[in-house]
Design a protein around this motif. Structure first.
Motif, mmCIF file in Angstrom:
data_model
loop_
_atom_site.group_PDB
_atom_site.id
_atom_site.type_symbol
_atom_site.label_atom_id
_atom_site.label_comp_id
_atom_site.label_asym_id
_atom_site.label_seq_id
_atom_site.Cartn_x
_atom_site.Cartn_y
_atom_site.Cartn_z
ATOM 1 N N PHE A 44 44.026 40.109 48.563
ATOM 2 C CA PHE A 44 43.620 40.728 47.478
ATOM 3 C C PHE A 44 43.578 39.547 46.357
ATOM 4 C CE2 PHE A 44 45.453 44.848 48.532
ATOM 5 C CZ PHE A 44 44.190 45.521 48.191
ATOM 6 N N ALA A 45 44.617 38.336 46.733
ATOM 7 C CA ALA A 45 44.234 36.941 45.791
ATOM 8 C C ALA A 45 42.983 36.617 46.202
ATOM 9 C CB ALA A 45 45.463 36.297 46.280
ATOM 10 N N TRP A 46 42.575 36.350 47.341
ATOM 11 C CA TRP A 46 41.104 35.896 47.889
ATOM 12 C C TRP A 46 39.943 36.584 47.079
ATOM 13 C CZ3 TRP A 46 37.054 38.287 50.914
ATOM 14 C CH2 TRP A 46 36.046 37.514 51.037
ATOM 15 N N LYS A 47 40.022 37.835 46.910
ATOM 16 C CA LYS A 47 39.146 38.894 46.292
ATOM 17 C C LYS A 47 39.102 38.508 44.751
ATOM 18 C CE LYS A 47 36.825 41.499 47.649
ATOM 19 N NZ LYS A 47 35.451 41.393 48.337
ATOM 20 N N LEU A 48 40.301 38.186 44.258
ATOM 21 C CA LEU A 48 40.500 37.971 42.728
ATOM 22 C C LEU A 48 39.857 36.546 42.473
ATOM 23 C CD1 LEU A 48 41.839 38.678 40.003
ATOM 24 C CD2 LEU A 48 43.961 37.471 40.936
ATOM 25 N N LEU A 49 40.252 35.509 43.256
ATOM 26 C CA LEU A 49 39.860 34.198 43.160
ATOM 27 C C LEU A 49 38.153 34.231 43.393
ATOM 28 C CD1 LEU A 49 42.345 32.258 44.995
ATOM 29 C CD2 LEU A 49 41.906 32.108 42.592
ATOM 30 N N GLU A 50 37.551 34.765 44.369
ATOM 31 C CA GLU A 50 36.132 34.880 44.436
ATOM 32 C C GLU A 50 35.376 35.559 43.318
ATOM 33 O OE1 GLU A 50 33.405 36.268 48.350
ATOM 34 O OE2 GLU A 50 34.687 37.657 47.496
ATOM 35 N N GLY A 51 36.035 36.672 42.716
ATOM 36 C CA GLY A 51 35.429 37.303 41.557
ATOM 37 C C GLY A 51 35.500 36.460 40.265
#
Length: 214
Positions: A44-51
């Protein structure tokens, strides 16, 4: 009394003394659960950073603006908090279940020693990381988490299974490597708190819980 009986008696005495000084109900399955929780949180952190990265590129920004940075840090802290609650919950449940199966109390003098020796480095590390975030050094948070957590495990290993010490050494090493790879901090965080917990949890289960009668 023959030699084998003497050896059995010595083994029983050693086991009783060990249980009186070390917290032996720590469950490997709890470590596996904590590792899975960490990997889910890292996703979820990766998805947040990617977005956030895509949004910054679309706006033509070379880096995140200050308001976005503050919001991003808050969101990442919420994810980390959720991971912590999930990890502690699964760890306590499996440890409690193992203690029940062994007929041992889950909160005794040895458990208090483990908790106390874990808490000191973790509390110091939490304040240190809060200082890093306050001064705008969010990139150092992941290495600091791993190093202080590793120190906490090494410090507490005197009062529980010694395998925890080697997990602590691994966490410290991963944290130091992360310090030289700040742009990949999330990867090292997932490796330390996710993969290593699953590996050591499975190893502890195989070694201590797979055959309880032994």
């Amino acid at each position: 009394m023959n030699e084998q009986q003497h050896l059995d008696s010595l083994h029983d005495i050693k086991r009783i003394m060990e249980r009186s000084t070390r917290f032996m109900s720590l469950s490997g399955l709890g470590g596996v659960g904590a590792g899975i929780s960490a990997l889910i949180g890292a996703f979820f952190a990766w998805k947040l950073l990617e977005g956030e990265t895509r949004s910054s590129r679309a706006e033509g920004l070379g880096s995140y603006g200050a308001p976005a940075d503050n919001l991003l840090v808050l969101q990442l802290l919420l994810i980390a908090g959720a991971v912590l609650v999930a990890a502690l919950g699964t760890g306590f449940f499996f440890t409690w279940r193992k203690a029940q199966a062994q007929g041992l109390p889950v909160w005794d003098a040895s458990a208090r020693k483990v908790t106390y020796n874990l808490a000191i480095p973790l509390f110091a590390g939490g304040l240190f990381i809060a200082g890093l975030l306050y001064n705008g050094y969010a990139g150092l948070a992941a290495p600091a988490c791993l190093v202080f957590y590793g120190l906490a495990l090494v410090n507490a290993s005197k009062y529980t299974v010694t395998d925890i010490r080697y997990l602590g050494y691994a966490e410290i090493l991963i944290g130091i490597l992360a310090l030289f790879n700040l742009y990949n901090g999330l990867f090292f965080w997932a490796l330390g708190f996710g993969v290593m917990h699953i590996f050591y949890g499975a190893l502890m289960w195989w070694k201590y819980e797979r055959n309880p009668a032994a």
